[in-house]
Design a protein around this motif. Structure first.
Motif, short mmCIF file in Angstrom:
data_model
loop_
_atom_site.label_atom_id
_atom_site.label_comp_id
_atom_site.label_asym_id
_atom_site.label_seq_id
_atom_site.Cartn_x
_atom_site.Cartn_y
_atom_site.Cartn_z
N UNK A 1 17.23 -9.54 3.95
CA UNK A 1 17.45 -9.35 5.39
C UNK A 1 16.23 -8.74 6.07
N UNK A 2 15.46 -7.93 5.32
CA UNK A 2 14.24 -7.31 5.87
C UNK A 2 13.02 -8.22 5.75
N UNK A 3 13.21 -9.42 5.24
CA UNK A 3 12.10 -10.36 5.11
C UNK A 3 11.24 -10.16 3.89
N UNK A 4 11.79 -9.49 2.86
CA UNK A 4 11.02 -9.24 1.65
C UNK A 4 10.67 -10.50 0.90
N UNK A 5 9.46 -10.54 0.35
CA UNK A 5 9.04 -11.64 -0.52
C UNK A 5 9.49 -11.29 -1.94
N UNK A 6 10.45 -12.03 -2.46
CA UNK A 6 11.10 -11.68 -3.71
C UNK A 6 10.36 -12.31 -4.90
N UNK A 7 10.13 -11.47 -5.93
CA UNK A 7 9.48 -11.94 -7.15
C UNK A 7 10.23 -11.35 -8.35
N UNK A 8 10.13 -12.00 -9.52
CA UNK A 8 10.71 -11.40 -10.72
C UNK A 8 9.84 -10.26 -11.24
N UNK A 9 10.47 -9.15 -11.62
CA UNK A 9 9.75 -8.01 -12.16
C UNK A 9 10.68 -7.21 -13.06
N UNK A 10 10.25 -6.99 -14.30
CA UNK A 10 11.00 -6.16 -15.26
C UNK A 10 12.46 -6.60 -15.38
N UNK A 11 12.70 -7.92 -15.29
CA UNK A 11 14.04 -8.44 -15.43
C UNK A 11 14.87 -8.43 -14.16
N UNK A 12 14.26 -8.06 -13.03
CA UNK A 12 14.95 -8.02 -11.75
C UNK A 12 14.23 -8.88 -10.72
N UNK A 13 14.96 -9.25 -9.67
CA UNK A 13 14.36 -9.89 -8.50
C UNK A 13 14.14 -8.80 -7.46
N UNK A 14 12.87 -8.54 -7.14
CA UNK A 14 12.52 -7.41 -6.28
C UNK A 14 11.49 -7.83 -5.24
N UNK A 15 11.40 -7.10 -4.13
CA UNK A 15 10.41 -7.44 -3.09
C UNK A 15 9.02 -6.96 -3.48
N UNK A 16 8.06 -7.86 -3.46
CA UNK A 16 6.67 -7.45 -3.70
C UNK A 16 6.07 -6.90 -2.41
N UNK A 17 6.55 -7.42 -1.26
CA UNK A 17 6.11 -6.92 0.04
C UNK A 17 7.07 -7.40 1.11
N UNK A 18 6.92 -6.81 2.30
CA UNK A 18 7.68 -7.21 3.47
C UNK A 18 6.71 -7.79 4.50
N UNK A 19 7.19 -8.28 5.64
CA UNK A 19 6.28 -8.94 6.60
C UNK A 19 5.09 -8.10 7.03
N UNK A 20 5.21 -6.78 7.06
CA UNK A 20 4.08 -5.94 7.47
C UNK A 20 2.90 -6.08 6.52
N UNK A 21 3.15 -6.36 5.26
CA UNK A 21 2.09 -6.56 4.28
C UNK A 21 1.81 -5.31 3.46
N UNK A 22 1.18 -5.51 2.30
CA UNK A 22 0.95 -4.42 1.35
C UNK A 22 0.10 -3.31 1.95
N UNK A 23 -0.97 -3.66 2.64
CA UNK A 23 -1.85 -2.62 3.18
C UNK A 23 -1.12 -1.77 4.21
N UNK A 24 -0.36 -2.40 5.10
CA UNK A 24 0.40 -1.64 6.11
C UNK A 24 1.43 -0.74 5.44
N UNK A 25 2.07 -1.23 4.39
CA UNK A 25 3.06 -0.42 3.68
C UNK A 25 2.39 0.77 2.99
N UNK A 26 1.26 0.51 2.36
CA UNK A 26 0.48 1.57 1.72
C UNK A 26 0.10 2.65 2.73
N UNK A 27 -0.42 2.24 3.86
CA UNK A 27 -0.87 3.20 4.86
C UNK A 27 0.30 3.96 5.49
#
Length: 375
Positions: free
Chosen positions: A13-39
Motif C-alpha cells: 500500500x505504501x508503494x514498496x518495491x518487494x524483493x525476497x530476503x532471508x526467506x521473506x518478501x520485504x520492501x527494499x525501498x519505497x517511492x522516495x528512494x534509498x537515499x531519501x530514506x537514509x537521510x
C-alpha cells in the motif's frame, strides 16, 4: 516459498518495491528512494519492518548458565530490563551468529537473532542445551518495528508516557501503546537514537499505521532493506555473512567488546585462546578514487593482496563511498593508502577509523554506541 511478514499488505500500500530476503518478501525501498530514506533516519526518523528477525526465548532455572556457556558475553550481572550484545561461536571460534539478549526476569531471556540464521541458531542452541532450560523459537509469532532517527523519541512520546520509555540505550521496558502491550527497546541497527518495538503479529498493521501517522509532520517515512544496509554500513555495524561467518572469529572482526575471555568457559573459548593474537582485522576504507567498492574485492598494498572487502557502498550522509574489509593484521594502519580491485580496475582508498559515521552523544547520554553499552 517466501513468507510474508504481517505488514506485507502495508508495504504494498505504501508503494514498496518487494524483493525476497532471508526467506521473506520485504520492501527494499519505497517511492522516495534509498537515499531519501537514509537521510530521513539521519535527520528526522524512519520506520522499518524488522518482523523477519528471529526471536528465541530461554527460560528455566539454568537459562542464565546456558547463555553464559553458549554465548561469548557474560550475562551474570545483567538485571531485568537490560540488553546485551553477544556473539555465539562454534567450537573452532568462528561466528555462528551475533545477537541481542534481553533479560525479562531472573529465569527468562529473549534472544534476537539474524533473520537468515533464525532456524540454524535455534537448532544450534537446542543441540547445546543442558540442565533445566526450555528454548522456544517464537519467530513466527512476534512482530517487530524499528523507529530510528533523532526525532524518534519525540514521536514515541506522543504515544507513550516518558516513564514507559527506556531511559538509555541498551535498555527496554514492558510498556503499552494505546492499550497494546509491548516491549520497547532502545536499540537499533542504524547508528542513530531509536527504538525497536515487539508485539503480537495481529497488531502489526495498526501499529505501523499509527506510528506513520503520528510522525508524519516531523518527517517520519517508511524505510526498506536498502536504507537499512547503507545506514548500518555507514555506522560500521557488522553483518553476518559479510564481516563475520563460521570461519571468522569475533576477535578477528573487531567484536572483542562482546567477548569476555575472563569467563570460566564458553563454546569456542579454547579455540580463540589457541589462535592467539588475531592474524586478520576489520578496517574501514574511504574510497578516494573513482568507483564504489563492493563486497569480496581484493584490497592491495602495492602489488600485494592483503585482504578483501566485506561490504561497500556509497554513504549518503557522508557523501563518499566507503567499505569495510578484513586484511592482514600487520599490513596497514589508519592513514595508510591502499587500492581496491573493482572489476579489474585499481581504485584508491584510505584506511580510516571505524565507525565512518558516529552520532554524538545526546545530553541525556542515550546515543547509541555498542562498544560502550555492552554492560
Amino acid at each position: 516459498m517466501n513468507l510474508k511478514t504481517p505488514l506485507y499488505d502495508c508495504h504494498v500500500a505504501c508503494g514498496g518495491t518487494i524483493v525476497p530476503f532471508a526467506g521473506y518478501l520485504l520492501p527494499v525501498q519505497y517511492p522516495a528512494g534509498i537515499i531519501a530514506e537514509h537521510m530521513a533516519v539521519r535527520t528526522a526518523a524512519g520506520l522499518f519492518d524488522v518482523s523477519h528477525m528471529g526471536e528465541i526465548v530461554f527460560y528455566g532455572r539454568d537459562a542464565l548458565e546456558n547463555l553464559n556457556y553458549m554465548l561469548t558475553n557474560d550475562f551474570t550481572s545483567m538485571t531485568e530490563g537490560q540488553v546485551r550484545y553477544s556473539v555465539m561461536c562454534n567450537e573452532r571460534g568462528g561466528c555462528v551468529d551475533d545477537m541481542i539478549v534481553y533479560r525479562i526476569d531472573e529465569e527468562f531471556f529473549l534472544v534476537v537473532v539474524n533473520a537468515v540464521n533464525r532456524q540454524k541458531d535455534f537448532e544450534w542452541m537446542k543441540a547445546h542445551a543442558f540442565g533445566n532450560v526450555s528454548i522456544c523459537n517464537m519467530s513466527g509469532d512476534v512482530a517487530q518495528l524499528a523507529i530510528q532517527g533523532p526525532r524518534a523519541r519525540e514521536i514515541m512520546l506522543r504515544l507513550v508516557p516518558e516513564d514507559d520509555l527506556p531511559a538509555k540505550y541498551y535498555r527496554f521496558k514492558k510498556s503499552s501503546v494505546q492499550g497494546l502491550k509491548c516491549f520497547i527497546s532502545q536499540t537499533g541497527y542504524t547508528g542513530e537514537d531509536g527504538y525497536e518495538i515487539y508485539f503480537p503479529n495481529d497488531e502489526a498493521p495498526g501499529m505501523w499505521n499509527l506510528l506513520l501517522e503520528t510522525g508524519k509532520d516531523v518527517g517520519l517515512i517508511p524505510c526498506g532493506l536498502g536504507a537499512r544496509d547503507t545506514l548500518r554500513l555507514e555506522a560500521a555495524m557488522p553483518l553476518y555473512g559479510h564481516e563475520m561467518n563460521d570461519d571468522i572469529s569475533p576477535l578477528e572482526t573487531g567484536l572483542d567488546f562482546g567477548v569476555k575471555m575472563q569467563k570460566d568457559d564458553f563454546t569456542g573459548k579454547k579455540a580463540l585462546e589457541e589462535k592467539g593474537e588475531p592474524a586478520i582485522k576489520r578496517i574501514g576504507l574511504k574510497i578516494t578514487g573513482r568507483g564504489i567498492a563492493r563486497e569480496q574485492q581484493d584490497v592491495c598494498l602495492g602489488d600485494t593482496v592483503i585482504g578483501r572487502t566485506t561490504s561497500g557502498t556509497y554513504a549518503p550522509f557522508l557523501k563518499y563511498p566507503v567499505a569495510m574489509a578484513l586484511v592482514r593484521a600487520d599490513s596497514v594502519d589508519t592513514g595508510s593508502q591502499v587500492e581496491v580491485d573493482v572489476r579489474g580496475r585499481r581504485v584508491g582508498a584510505e584506511v580510516v577509523a571505524l565507525p565512518f559515521y558516529k552520532k554524538r552523544p545526546s545530553p541525556d547520554g542515550t546515543a547509541p554506541d555498542p562498544e560502550l553499552n555492552v554492560e
